[in-house]
Scaffold this active site. Structure first.
Site, mmCIF file in Angstrom:
data_model
loop_
_atom_site.group_PDB
_atom_site.id
_atom_site.type_symbol
_atom_site.label_atom_id
_atom_site.label_comp_id
_atom_site.label_asym_id
_atom_site.label_seq_id
_atom_site.Cartn_x
_atom_site.Cartn_y
_atom_site.Cartn_z
ATOM 1 N N HIS B 51 44.597 46.872 36.995
ATOM 2 C CA HIS B 51 43.667 47.439 37.968
ATOM 3 C C HIS B 51 44.237 48.750 38.512
ATOM 4 O O HIS B 51 45.460 48.965 38.472
ATOM 5 C CB HIS B 51 43.465 46.449 39.116
ATOM 6 C CG HIS B 51 42.557 45.302 38.770
ATOM 7 N ND1 HIS B 51 42.143 44.385 39.697
ATOM 8 C CD2 HIS B 51 41.975 44.945 37.590
ATOM 9 C CE1 HIS B 51 41.354 43.500 39.101
ATOM 10 N NE2 HIS B 51 41.244 43.816 37.820
ATOM 11 N N GLU B 53 44.814 49.739 41.471
ATOM 12 C CA GLU B 53 45.821 49.607 42.538
ATOM 13 C C GLU B 53 47.201 49.285 41.960
ATOM 14 O O GLU B 53 48.219 49.801 42.438
ATOM 15 C CB GLU B 53 45.426 48.486 43.515
ATOM 16 C CG GLU B 53 44.103 48.687 44.235
ATOM 17 C CD GLU B 53 42.937 48.040 43.505
ATOM 18 O OE1 GLU B 53 42.850 48.165 42.248
ATOM 19 O OE2 GLU B 53 42.103 47.419 44.171
ATOM 20 N N CYS B 81 41.020 43.231 44.961
ATOM 21 C CA CYS B 81 40.872 41.809 44.642
ATOM 22 C C CYS B 81 42.091 41.044 45.172
ATOM 23 O O CYS B 81 43.001 41.638 45.752
ATOM 24 C CB CYS B 81 40.758 41.624 43.125
ATOM 25 S SG CYS B 81 42.307 41.912 42.240
ATOM 26 N N CYS B 84 45.446 42.385 43.728
ATOM 27 C CA CYS B 84 45.847 43.688 44.274
ATOM 28 C C CYS B 84 46.207 43.579 45.759
ATOM 29 O O CYS B 84 47.118 44.254 46.232
ATOM 30 C CB CYS B 84 44.754 44.717 44.030
ATOM 31 S SG CYS B 84 44.533 45.043 42.263
#
Lengths: 152, 152
Positions: B51, B53, B81, B84
């Site tokens: 992701h 992040e 999420c 993260c």
């Protein structure tokens, strides 16, 4: 076979301790085959995200050739934290076998119970739970002693 | 400066969409300086953990030379999420500015409120929230159309 795979994860945790890392080991098994076997490398890689589970998911993803880790079981010597629980859900791992339960910040066992997610892995506690806990408490005791010696 | 940094993150989200990734961009700023600027690369890297992040935390960690991202602000075009959110807590990021709120699986905004952690970043909503949401819904609408065309 759970005992055998958890023993492999515990070997990895011992390697982590030798490298001065918090002793957590992880193994991922796909259709009976070990496709990832690694340990916590946070200090070595100077990166807060390099937990054993994330490293194992990276390895398993490469071995399997895609991000979808269905039919995989993760054996990990310590209860996964929030980050790793999220990574386990995202990568669709079927089942997780946990060694030591986390007492201060229980993540996987509480988060999966209390929140709705689009994937829910099965979670089992290993027979080696006490040995895994002992490995962790011994590591932290040794660290405290080292700090005391350094301070005096 | 929040608007400027969120615009940089939105540029990254646009790059993600061009690469056929869910359009999420992330920027990390340390003492006024951009030390990480990247986007979601899950499909490209075939890895569920990549992701925006996590990629940004990796970059910032390398730039700062250690895992402790204090005095850092993360600008991300979509609510982080669970994975993260965990990575943000672990890396001790001071502050998070969110673009679009996640409606189906709100993680950061609910998890940080409902659970105790050893670090609590400040969380703010960006002025560009609507634009970030629009980028996401446009991407998903396009994807649905492509699927329909393919199925017919």
């Amino acid at each position: 076979m759970d005992d055998f795979f958890m023993q492999l994860a515990m070997e990895e945790a011992r390697l982590a301790a030798l490298e001065d890392e918090i002793p957590v080991g992880a193994v991922i098994v796909y259709r009976g085959e070990v496709i990832a076997k690694t340990h916590n490398r946070k200090e070595h890689l100077e990166n807060a995200t390099k937990h054993a589970e994330i490293e194992a998911i990276d390895m398993a993803t490469k071995a399997k050739g895609n991000w979808y880790l269905d039919e995989c079981t993760l054996y990990v010597t310590m209860e996964p934290c929030m980050m790793c629980t999220g990574a386990i859900v995202l990568s669709r791992i079927d089942r997780v076998v946990i060694g030591a339960l986390e007492k201060r910040w229980p993540a996987m066992t509480t988060l999966l119970e209390q929140h709705q997610f689009n994937h829910h892995p099965d979670v089992d506690l290993s027979r080696y739970s006490k040995e895994c806990s002992r490995m962790l408490s011994e590591y932290f005791r040794k660290k405290r002693q080292e700090r005391l010696l350094k301070d005096n």
